[in-house]
Each structure stands twice: as structure tokens, then as C-alpha cells.
Design a protein around this motif. Structure first.
Motif, PDB file in Angstrom:
ATOM      1  N   MET A   1       0.969  -1.226  -0.067  1.00 44.35           N
ATOM      2  CA  MET A   1      -0.339  -0.167   0.134  1.00 44.35           C
ATOM      3  C   MET A   1       0.944   1.186   0.091  1.00 44.35           C
ATOM      4  O   MET A   1       1.998   1.236   0.222  1.00 44.35           O
ATOM      5  CB  MET A   1      -1.024  -0.021   1.247  1.00 44.35           C
ATOM      6  N   GLY A   2       0.262   2.519  -0.209  1.00 42.56           N
ATOM      7  CA  GLY A   2       0.920   3.563  -0.365  1.00 42.56           C
ATOM      8  C   GLY A   2       1.528   4.156   0.822  1.00 42.56           C
ATOM      9  O   GLY A   2       2.550   4.921   0.931  1.00 42.56           O
ATOM     10  N   GLY A   3       1.066   3.821   1.951  1.00 45.06           N
ATOM     11  CA  GLY A   3       1.382   4.452   3.371  1.00 45.06           C
ATOM     12  C   GLY A   3       2.354   3.698   4.167  1.00 45.06           C
ATOM     13  O   GLY A   3       2.523   3.851   5.220  1.00 45.06           O
ATOM     14  N   GLU A   4       3.238   2.892   3.408  1.00 46.88           N
ATOM     15  CA  GLU A   4       4.187   2.082   4.149  1.00 46.88           C
ATOM     16  C   GLU A   4       5.173   2.812   4.966  1.00 46.88           C
ATOM     17  O   GLU A   4       5.670   3.816   4.652  1.00 46.88           O
ATOM     18  CB  GLU A   4       5.096   1.006   3.312  1.00 46.88           C
ATOM     19  N   GLY A   5       5.184   2.544   6.355  1.00 54.00           N
ATOM     20  CA  GLY A   5       6.182   3.294   7.338  1.00 54.00           C
ATOM     21  C   GLY A   5       5.610   4.492   7.874  1.00 54.00           C
ATOM     22  O   GLY A   5       6.113   5.362   8.597  1.00 54.00           O
ATOM     23  N   LYS A   6       4.442   5.018   7.218  1.00 61.08           N
ATOM     24  CA  LYS A   6       3.862   6.283   7.764  1.00 61.08           C
ATOM     25  C   LYS A   6       3.363   5.895   9.474  1.00 61.08           C
ATOM     26  O   LYS A   6       2.776   4.979   9.867  1.00 61.08           O
ATOM     27  CB  LYS A   6       2.608   6.777   6.868  1.00 61.08           C
ATOM     28  N   VAL A   7       3.816   7.200  10.078  1.00 61.33           N
ATOM     29  CA  VAL A   7       3.106   6.951  11.689  1.00 61.33           C
ATOM     30  C   VAL A   7       1.775   7.772  11.678  1.00 61.33           C
ATOM     31  O   VAL A   7       1.311   8.948  11.371  1.00 61.33           O
ATOM     32  CB  VAL A   7       4.094   7.816  12.478  1.00 61.33           C
ATOM     33  N   TYR A   8       0.535   7.090  12.124  1.00 56.97           N
ATOM     34  CA  TYR A   8      -0.750   7.611  12.315  1.00 56.97           C
ATOM     35  C   TYR A   8      -1.036   7.704  13.771  1.00 56.97           C
ATOM     36  O   TYR A   8      -0.613   7.260  14.464  1.00 56.97           O
ATOM     37  CB  TYR A   8      -1.623   6.600  11.637  1.00 56.97           C
ATOM     38  N   THR A   9      -1.654   9.043  13.960  1.00 55.15           N
ATOM     39  CA  THR A   9      -2.229   9.170  15.346  1.00 55.15           C
ATOM     40  C   THR A   9      -3.738   8.057  15.339  1.00 55.15           C
ATOM     41  O   THR A   9      -4.127   7.813  14.359  1.00 55.15           O
ATOM     42  CB  THR A   9      -2.900  10.553  15.654  1.00 55.15           C
ATOM     43  N   LEU A  10      -4.053   7.921  16.656  1.00 53.66           N
ATOM     44  CA  LEU A  10      -5.473   7.230  16.826  1.00 53.66           C
ATOM     45  C   LEU A  10      -6.570   7.794  16.090  1.00 53.66           C
ATOM     46  O   LEU A  10      -7.557   7.324  15.684  1.00 53.66           O
ATOM     47  CB  LEU A  10      -5.517   6.887  18.387  1.00 53.66           C
ATOM     48  N   VAL A  77      -0.363  -0.841   6.631  1.00 53.97           N
ATOM     49  CA  VAL A  77      -0.197   0.724   6.102  1.00 53.97           C
ATOM     50  C   VAL A  77       0.667   1.425   6.849  1.00 53.97           C
ATOM     51  O   VAL A  77       1.174   2.609   6.314  1.00 53.97           O
ATOM     52  CB  VAL A  77      -1.577   1.342   5.942  1.00 53.97           C
ATOM     53  N   GLY A  78       1.002   1.308   8.068  1.00 51.39           N
ATOM     54  CA  GLY A  78       1.903   2.041   8.884  1.00 51.39           C
ATOM     55  C   GLY A  78       1.858   1.750  10.287  1.00 51.39           C
ATOM     56  O   GLY A  78       1.405   0.750  10.767  1.00 51.39           O
ATOM     57  N   ASP A  79       2.448   2.595  11.334  1.00 49.37           N
ATOM     58  CA  ASP A  79       2.721   2.325  12.489  1.00 49.37           C
ATOM     59  C   ASP A  79       1.647   3.302  13.389  1.00 49.37           C
ATOM     60  O   ASP A  79       1.262   4.561  12.739  1.00 49.37           O
ATOM     61  CB  ASP A  79       4.056   2.614  13.165  1.00 49.37           C
ATOM     62  N   ILE A  80       1.231   2.998  14.531  1.00 47.93           N
ATOM     63  CA  ILE A  80       0.465   4.018  15.377  1.00 47.93           C
ATOM     64  C   ILE A  80       1.357   4.977  16.168  1.00 47.93           C
ATOM     65  O   ILE A  80       2.240   4.303  16.802  1.00 47.93           O
ATOM     66  CB  ILE A  80      -0.408   3.359  16.353  1.00 47.93           C
ATOM     67  N   ASP A  81       1.071   6.009  16.577  1.00 50.05           N
ATOM     68  CA  ASP A  81       1.811   6.877  17.418  1.00 50.05           C
ATOM     69  C   ASP A  81       1.318   6.557  18.682  1.00 50.05           C
ATOM     70  O   ASP A  81       0.268   6.776  19.220  1.00 50.05           O
ATOM     71  CB  ASP A  81       1.585   8.506  17.041  1.00 50.05           C
ATOM     72  N   THR A  82       2.128   5.900  19.470  1.00 54.23           N
ATOM     73  CA  THR A  82       1.916   5.271  20.686  1.00 54.23           C
ATOM     74  C   THR A  82       1.356   6.270  21.853  1.00 54.23           C
ATOM     75  O   THR A  82       0.718   6.012  22.610  1.00 54.23           O
ATOM     76  CB  THR A  82       2.765   4.567  21.292  1.00 54.23           C
ATOM     77  N   ALA A  83       1.749   7.429  21.659  1.00 51.72           N
ATOM     78  CA  ALA A  83       1.664   8.739  22.482  1.00 51.72           C
ATOM     79  C   ALA A  83      -0.040   9.137  22.364  1.00 51.72           C
ATOM     80  O   ALA A  83      -0.570   9.612  23.365  1.00 51.72           O
ATOM     81  CB  ALA A  83       2.115   9.902  22.106  1.00 51.72           C
ATOM     82  N   THR A  84      -0.855   8.767  21.403  1.00 55.48           N
ATOM     83  CA  THR A  84      -2.287   8.972  21.213  1.00 55.48           C
ATOM     84  C   THR A  84      -3.167   8.092  21.430  1.00 55.48           C
ATOM     85  O   THR A  84      -4.337   8.312  21.683  1.00 55.48           O
ATOM     86  CB  THR A  84      -2.490   9.334  19.659  1.00 55.48           C
ATOM     87  N   ILE A  85      -2.783   6.913  22.086  1.00 52.08           N
ATOM     88  CA  ILE A  85      -3.386   5.693  22.465  1.00 52.08           C
ATOM     89  C   ILE A  85      -3.608   5.896  23.948  1.00 52.08           C
ATOM     90  O   ILE A  85      -2.515   6.018  24.843  1.00 52.08           O
ATOM     91  CB  ILE A  85      -2.788   4.245  22.145  1.00 52.08           C
ATOM     92  N   PRO A  86      -4.574   5.950  24.650  1.00 53.47           N
ATOM     93  CA  PRO A  86      -4.853   6.118  26.071  1.00 53.47           C
ATOM     94  C   PRO A  86      -4.314   5.144  26.724  1.00 53.47           C
ATOM     95  O   PRO A  86      -4.328   3.827  26.252  1.00 53.47           O
ATOM     96  CB  PRO A  86      -6.474   6.226  26.232  1.00 53.47           C
ATOM     97  N   THR A  87      -3.823   5.193  27.779  1.00 56.19           N
ATOM     98  CA  THR A  87      -3.068   4.184  28.700  1.00 56.19           C
ATOM     99  C   THR A  87      -4.364   3.304  29.329  1.00 56.19           C
ATOM    100  O   THR A  87      -5.363   4.003  29.499  1.00 56.19           O
ATOM    101  CB  THR A  87      -2.339   4.786  29.827  1.00 56.19           C
ATOM    102  N   LYS A  88      -3.981   2.171  29.516  1.00 59.28           N
ATOM    103  CA  LYS A  88      -4.961   1.249  30.167  1.00 59.28           C
ATOM    104  C   LYS A  88      -5.006   1.335  31.745  1.00 59.28           C
ATOM    105  O   LYS A  88      -4.050   1.662  32.169  1.00 59.28           O
ATOM    106  CB  LYS A  88      -4.487  -0.212  29.948  1.00 59.28           C
ATOM    107  N   LYS A  89      -6.382   1.693  32.147  1.00 63.54           N
ATOM    108  CA  LYS A  89      -6.569   2.024  33.542  1.00 63.54           C
ATOM    109  C   LYS A  89      -6.625   0.497  34.223  1.00 63.54           C
ATOM    110  O   LYS A  89      -7.271  -0.144  33.747  1.00 63.54           O
ATOM    111  CB  LYS A  89      -7.819   2.700  33.711  1.00 63.54           C
TER     112      LYS A  89
END
Length: 135
Positions: A1-10, A77-89
């Protein structure tokens, strides 16, 4: 796919949450599973319900085969910006007041220890008396 290696926010991934455009986050990677919705053995609703969040636990709980894990590469398609994923409570039980046993007077306890067996004995005699057939 076209977005290989791109970092996405949640938030970006969460916008892809319908049957015509479905993205999932699993183990820190983003997958466009739109083409796989019809072929998924568990049905498309399983995948659609996992959009907009980290679906890693949902994926692991099912116990996917090595074949299923290998198929994931074609949907990457890419990776997730882990800072945008809420921490588990973690669950913390509510604080409850400490029960003080000394508040119950010893007199009440001794009275109950005497009366309860008498009540049981009286009930047994009452049942015997009223259920006894005349001879």
C-alpha cells in the motif's frame, strides 16, 4: 500500500471505521482491512467493532493462527503514534470502611447464641406436633 512506514495518530485511524474504509491498530501497527471484511471468518462486524481503539487484546484473545498472522502483512499501512493511545486503566476497588467487630456488644451475641438454638428446637417440636397423625 502507499502508506508504508507512515506514523498515524489514533484520531486519524479512528476516522476509518466503516465497511467501505476499515482500519485497525494491532500491536502498534495500522492495518487497512477493508478488502478482508467479507473474507473474515468471524464476520465483518467483529472487525468493525474493533475500530477506533487498540485492538491488540481483541486479536490475541481469539487465538489467531500463524497463517492469519502472516496474512496481516498485506494489509499493513503504517505504525501508530503510541502517545495518542490512551493508557490502560487498572481497576482499583473502592475503599470500604473497616468493619469494627467490637461495636457489636457481647450481650447481643450471647443472647443470639442462646435464642437461636431454642427457636430451632421449638420449630422442630411444633412441626412434629402438628404433622403427627392421631393413632
Amino acid at each position: 500500500m502507499g502508506g508504508e512506514g507512515k506514523v498515524y495518530t489514533l484520531a486519524e485511524v479512528s476516522q476509518h471505521n466503516n465497511a467501505k474504509d476499515c482500519w485497525l491498530v494491532i500491536d502498534g501497527k495500522v492495518y487497512n482491512v477493508t478488502k478482508f471484511l467479507e473474507d473474515h471468518p468471524g464476520g465483518d462486524e467483529v472487525l468493525l467493532s474493533a475500530t477506533g481503539k487498540d485492538a491488540s487484546d481483541d486479536f490475541e484473545d481469539v487465538g489467531h493462527s500463524t497463517t492469519a498472522r502472516a496474512m496481516m502483512d498485506e494489509f499493513y499501512v503504517g505504525d501508530i503514534d503510541t502517545a495518542t493511545i490512551p493508557t490502560k486503566k487498572t481497576y482499583t476497588p473502592p475503599k470500604q470502611p473497616h468493619y469494627d467487630q467490637d461495636k457489636t456488644s457481647e450481650f447481643v451475641i450471647k443472647l443470639l447464641q442462646f435464642l437461636v438454638p431454642l427457636l430451632i428446637l421449638g420449630l422442630a417440636f411444633g412441626i412434629r406436633f402438628y404433622t403427627k397423625s392421631p393413632a
